[in-house]
Motif scaffolding. Sequence first.
Motif, PDB file in Angstrom:
ATOM      1  N   LYS A   9      63.209  36.456  43.627  1.00 13.16           N
ATOM      2  CA  LYS A   9      62.199  35.973  44.585  1.00 13.16           C
ATOM      3  C   LYS A   9      61.626  37.140  45.384  1.00 13.16           C
ATOM      4  CE  LYS A   9      60.052  32.724  47.018  1.00 13.16           C
ATOM      5  NZ  LYS A   9      59.356  33.482  48.056  1.00 13.16           N
ATOM      6  N   GLN A  10      62.481  38.077  45.784  1.00 14.99           N
ATOM      7  CA  GLN A  10      62.013  39.242  46.548  1.00 14.99           C
ATOM      8  C   GLN A  10      61.067  40.088  45.691  1.00 14.99           C
ATOM      9  OE1 GLN A  10      65.708  41.089  47.721  1.00 14.99           O
ATOM     10  NE2 GLN A  10      66.048  39.676  49.425  1.00 14.99           N
ATOM     11  N   ARG A  11      61.437  40.280  44.424  1.00 11.86           N
ATOM     12  CA  ARG A  11      60.588  41.052  43.512  1.00 11.86           C
ATOM     13  C   ARG A  11      59.270  40.329  43.260  1.00 11.86           C
ATOM     14  NH1 ARG A  11      58.479  45.694  41.921  1.00 11.86           N
ATOM     15  NH2 ARG A  11      57.973  45.752  39.710  1.00 11.86           N
ATOM     16  N   PHE A  12      59.318  39.013  43.115  1.00  6.78           N
ATOM     17  CA  PHE A  12      58.109  38.208  42.902  1.00  6.78           C
ATOM     18  C   PHE A  12      57.151  38.343  44.085  1.00  6.78           C
ATOM     19  CE2 PHE A  12      55.923  34.048  43.444  1.00  6.78           C
ATOM     20  CZ  PHE A  12      55.142  34.083  42.298  1.00  6.78           C
ATOM     21  N   ASP A  13      57.694  38.273  45.304  1.00  8.41           N
ATOM     22  CA  ASP A  13      56.861  38.427  46.507  1.00  8.41           C
ATOM     23  C   ASP A  13      56.257  39.827  46.570  1.00  8.41           C
ATOM     24  OD1 ASP A  13      57.452  35.846  47.238  1.00  8.41           O
ATOM     25  OD2 ASP A  13      59.078  36.404  48.612  1.00  8.41           O
ATOM     26  N   GLU A  14      57.047  40.811  46.172  1.00 10.82           N
ATOM     27  CA  GLU A  14      56.583  42.208  46.173  1.00 10.82           C
ATOM     28  C   GLU A  14      55.412  42.387  45.207  1.00 10.82           C
ATOM     29  OE1 GLU A  14      58.326  46.577  44.826  1.00 10.82           O
ATOM     30  OE2 GLU A  14      59.743  44.957  45.254  1.00 10.82           O
ATOM     31  N   ILE A  15      55.561  41.833  43.993  1.00  3.76           N
ATOM     32  CA  ILE A  15      54.499  41.960  42.986  1.00  3.76           C
ATOM     33  C   ILE A  15      53.259  41.170  43.402  1.00  3.76           C
ATOM     34  CG2 ILE A  15      53.860  41.413  40.585  1.00  3.76           C
ATOM     35  CD1 ILE A  15      56.741  42.021  39.813  1.00  3.76           C
ATOM     36  N   SER A  16      53.466  40.014  44.043  1.00  5.00           N
ATOM     37  CA  SER A  16      52.339  39.204  44.522  1.00  5.00           C
ATOM     38  C   SER A  16      51.448  40.017  45.454  1.00  5.00           C
ATOM     39  CB  SER A  16      52.844  37.952  45.251  1.00  5.00           C
ATOM     40  OG  SER A  16      53.621  37.152  44.392  1.00  5.00           O
ATOM     41  N   ASP A  17      52.071  40.872  46.261  1.00  7.83           N
ATOM     42  CA  ASP A  17      51.311  41.741  47.167  1.00  7.83           C
ATOM     43  C   ASP A  17      50.673  42.912  46.401  1.00  7.83           C
ATOM     44  OD1 ASP A  17      51.939  40.205  49.362  1.00  7.83           O
ATOM     45  OD2 ASP A  17      53.738  41.365  49.859  1.00  7.83           O
ATOM     46  N   LEU A  18      51.424  43.460  45.438  1.00  7.66           N
ATOM     47  CA  LEU A  18      50.952  44.642  44.713  1.00  7.66           C
ATOM     48  C   LEU A  18      49.711  44.377  43.868  1.00  7.66           C
ATOM     49  CD1 LEU A  18      54.252  46.360  43.477  1.00  7.66           C
ATOM     50  CD2 LEU A  18      52.517  47.393  44.961  1.00  7.66           C
ATOM     51  N   ILE A  19      49.677  43.232  43.145  1.00 12.06           N
ATOM     52  CA  ILE A  19      48.587  43.012  42.170  1.00 12.06           C
ATOM     53  C   ILE A  19      47.229  42.741  42.813  1.00 12.06           C
ATOM     54  CG2 ILE A  19      50.069  42.258  40.268  1.00 12.06           C
ATOM     55  CD1 ILE A  19      49.398  39.380  40.954  1.00 12.06           C
ATOM     56  N   ILE A  20      47.200  42.632  44.137  1.00 11.38           N
ATOM     57  CA  ILE A  20      45.892  42.474  44.795  1.00 11.38           C
ATOM     58  C   ILE A  20      45.440  43.779  45.456  1.00 11.38           C
ATOM     59  CG2 ILE A  20      46.101  39.979  45.129  1.00 11.38           C
ATOM     60  CD1 ILE A  20      46.958  40.550  48.042  1.00 11.38           C
ATOM     61  N   GLN A  21      46.249  44.851  45.289  1.00 12.24           N
ATOM     62  CA  GLN A  21      45.880  46.144  45.860  1.00 12.24           C
ATOM     63  C   GLN A  21      44.824  46.827  44.980  1.00 12.24           C
ATOM     64  OE1 GLN A  21      47.043  46.936  48.863  1.00 12.24           O
ATOM     65  NE2 GLN A  21      48.255  45.042  48.760  1.00 12.24           N
ATOM     66  N   PRO A  22      43.767  47.373  45.574  1.00 11.55           N
ATOM     67  CA  PRO A  22      42.673  47.992  44.802  1.00 11.55           C
ATOM     68  C   PRO A  22      43.132  49.102  43.853  1.00 11.55           C
ATOM     69  CG  PRO A  22      42.023  47.727  47.088  1.00 11.55           C
ATOM     70  CD  PRO A  22      43.474  47.368  47.012  1.00 11.55           C
ATOM     71  N   ASP A  23      44.097  49.944  44.289  1.00 10.05           N
ATOM     72  CA  ASP A  23      44.543  51.046  43.433  1.00 10.05           C
ATOM     73  C   ASP A  23      45.296  50.533  42.207  1.00 10.05           C
ATOM     74  OD1 ASP A  23      46.525  50.210  45.234  1.00 10.05           O
ATOM     75  OD2 ASP A  23      47.683  52.042  44.929  1.00 10.05           O
ATOM     76  N   ILE A  24      45.967  49.393  42.332  1.00  6.60           N
ATOM     77  CA  ILE A  24      46.663  48.791  41.184  1.00  6.60           C
ATOM     78  C   ILE A  24      45.652  48.165  40.232  1.00  6.60           C
ATOM     79  CG2 ILE A  24      48.267  46.970  40.454  1.00  6.60           C
ATOM     80  CD1 ILE A  24      49.707  49.303  41.736  1.00  6.60           C
ATOM     81  N   ILE A  25      44.685  47.459  40.781  1.00  4.02           N
ATOM     82  CA  ILE A  25      43.652  46.805  39.960  1.00  4.02           C
ATOM     83  C   ILE A  25      42.876  47.834  39.145  1.00  4.02           C
ATOM     84  CG2 ILE A  25      41.514  45.438  40.037  1.00  4.02           C
ATOM     85  CD1 ILE A  25      42.694  44.061  42.570  1.00  4.02           C
ATOM     86  N   SER A  26      42.644  49.001  39.731  1.00  2.00           N
ATOM     87  CA  SER A  26      41.874  50.043  39.029  1.00  2.00           C
ATOM     88  C   SER A  26      42.694  50.749  37.949  1.00  2.00           C
ATOM     89  CB  SER A  26      41.347  51.077  40.033  1.00  2.00           C
ATOM     90  OG  SER A  26      42.425  51.716  40.699  1.00  2.00           O
ATOM     91  N   ASP A  27      44.032  50.640  38.008  1.00  2.00           N
ATOM     92  CA  ASP A  27      44.906  51.239  37.001  1.00  2.00           C
ATOM     93  C   ASP A  27      45.234  50.160  35.966  1.00  2.00           C
ATOM     94  OD1 ASP A  27      46.948  52.327  35.473  1.00  2.00           O
ATOM     95  OD2 ASP A  27      48.029  53.194  37.173  1.00  2.00           O
ATOM     96  N   GLN A  28      44.455  50.127  34.876  1.00  2.00           N
ATOM     97  CA  GLN A  28      44.544  49.033  33.906  1.00  2.00           C
ATOM     98  C   GLN A  28      45.948  48.839  33.348  1.00  2.00           C
ATOM     99  OE1 GLN A  28      42.325  46.824  33.249  1.00  2.00           O
ATOM    100  NE2 GLN A  28      43.177  45.806  31.468  1.00  2.00           N
ATOM    101  N   ARG A  30      48.921  49.789  34.550  1.00  2.00           N
ATOM    102  CA  ARG A  30      49.849  49.320  35.594  1.00  2.00           C
ATOM    103  C   ARG A  30      49.573  47.867  35.954  1.00  2.00           C
ATOM    104  NH1 ARG A  30      54.507  49.119  37.825  1.00  2.00           N
ATOM    105  NH2 ARG A  30      54.706  49.421  40.046  1.00  2.00           N
ATOM    106  N   TYR A  31      48.298  47.509  36.037  1.00  2.00           N
ATOM    107  CA  TYR A  31      47.922  46.142  36.406  1.00  2.00           C
ATOM    108  C   TYR A  31      48.395  45.136  35.351  1.00  2.00           C
ATOM    109  CZ  TYR A  31      45.135  42.057  37.607  1.00  2.00           C
ATOM    110  OH  TYR A  31      44.744  40.778  37.926  1.00  2.00           O
ATOM    111  N   VAL A  32      48.207  45.485  34.066  1.00  2.00           N
ATOM    112  CA  VAL A  32      48.631  44.596  32.973  1.00  2.00           C
ATOM    113  C   VAL A  32      50.143  44.394  33.012  1.00  2.00           C
ATOM    114  CG1 VAL A  32      48.847  44.410  30.454  1.00  2.00           C
ATOM    115  CG2 VAL A  32      46.666  45.081  31.456  1.00  2.00           C
TER     116      VAL A  32
END
Length: 356
Positions: A9-28, A30-32
Amino acid sequence: MLDRLQIIKQRFDEISDLIIQPDIISDQKRYVQLNKEYKDLKALAEKRDEYLKLTGNMEEANEIIADGSDAEMVEMAKMELDEAKKRLPELEDEIKFLLIPKDPEDAKNVMVEIRAGTGGDEASIFAGDLFRMYTKYCEDKGWRTSVVDMNEGTSGGFKEVIFEVTGDDVYGTLKFEAGVHRVQRVPQTETQGRVHTSAATVMVLPEAEEFDVQIDMNDVRIDFFCSSGPGGQSVNTTKSAVRMTHVPTGLVAQCQDEKSQHKNKDKALQVLRSRLYEMELAKKQEIDAAKRTSQVSSGDRSAKIRTYNYSQGRVTDHRIGLSMFDLDGFMNGNIHKMIDELQLVNNTEKLKESEY
């Protein structure tokens, strides 16, 4: 189990925050990767929430029953407790299966190669039947199929057909289809009504991304040639078909399905990359197989895995000893139950291993 679910659950919450970060979205890449992990953990996070709610309701129901001051509430609490007790072991089993470590290959798209084996024209017709069976199954699953290359048989079907399947968890679903498929039936060309046995080989290759397999194009010989078979005016006049040979390994891939030479080149490279990736994966599976003997093996192209007996209307999977008697439905793509059973046996084996 709850401790593991809390970490998830902690990891899920962490990823939920990460995948909306612009730098993650721009890194194809990492985002996938993160998006895939998010989808995997989401199911477990939801089961955790259901588990906590269920056990919480059971505690509350027990308190109401112990208090006993309100007869109507006690009766409702008993009903709720009975339902929860029935659901709890089912939910625990579902969570245990979800906690089994997933094969990272399972989420990949695949290249499926079907080749006619022993049996001449009848084997080619059977290869065509298998192609139709799989494409109908994929269509029902909402997956997309695309033919990469084909070599038609002289009396119908295919001597060889290669097609790509894209969708969710394709390799994890189709990987157990790899092996020798045998058919027993009276061929259309048989005048005396004798049953013949023919075979076709199915290979299921996880589709390799560019970052999975690096190919030095200096090691690849590329030949262009005219397409063969149906295809309109451009057939046999335009060198749009592409054959690629990986010189160090001798692996060959070709594509002539597209009219564009450029598109054929891209598809042939995709097939070549998948075959190189499968070579490495086969080595890994061999090492894994030495550690454990799985009843439901995948990737062994020489193993006879299934028999389709038309006179008895029966299809039998030899690995798990399961026979089904709706052969017509099976050949029309209704293979869901068979695949579910294969996955269940494999997951049960993995679950036993994780307990020791």
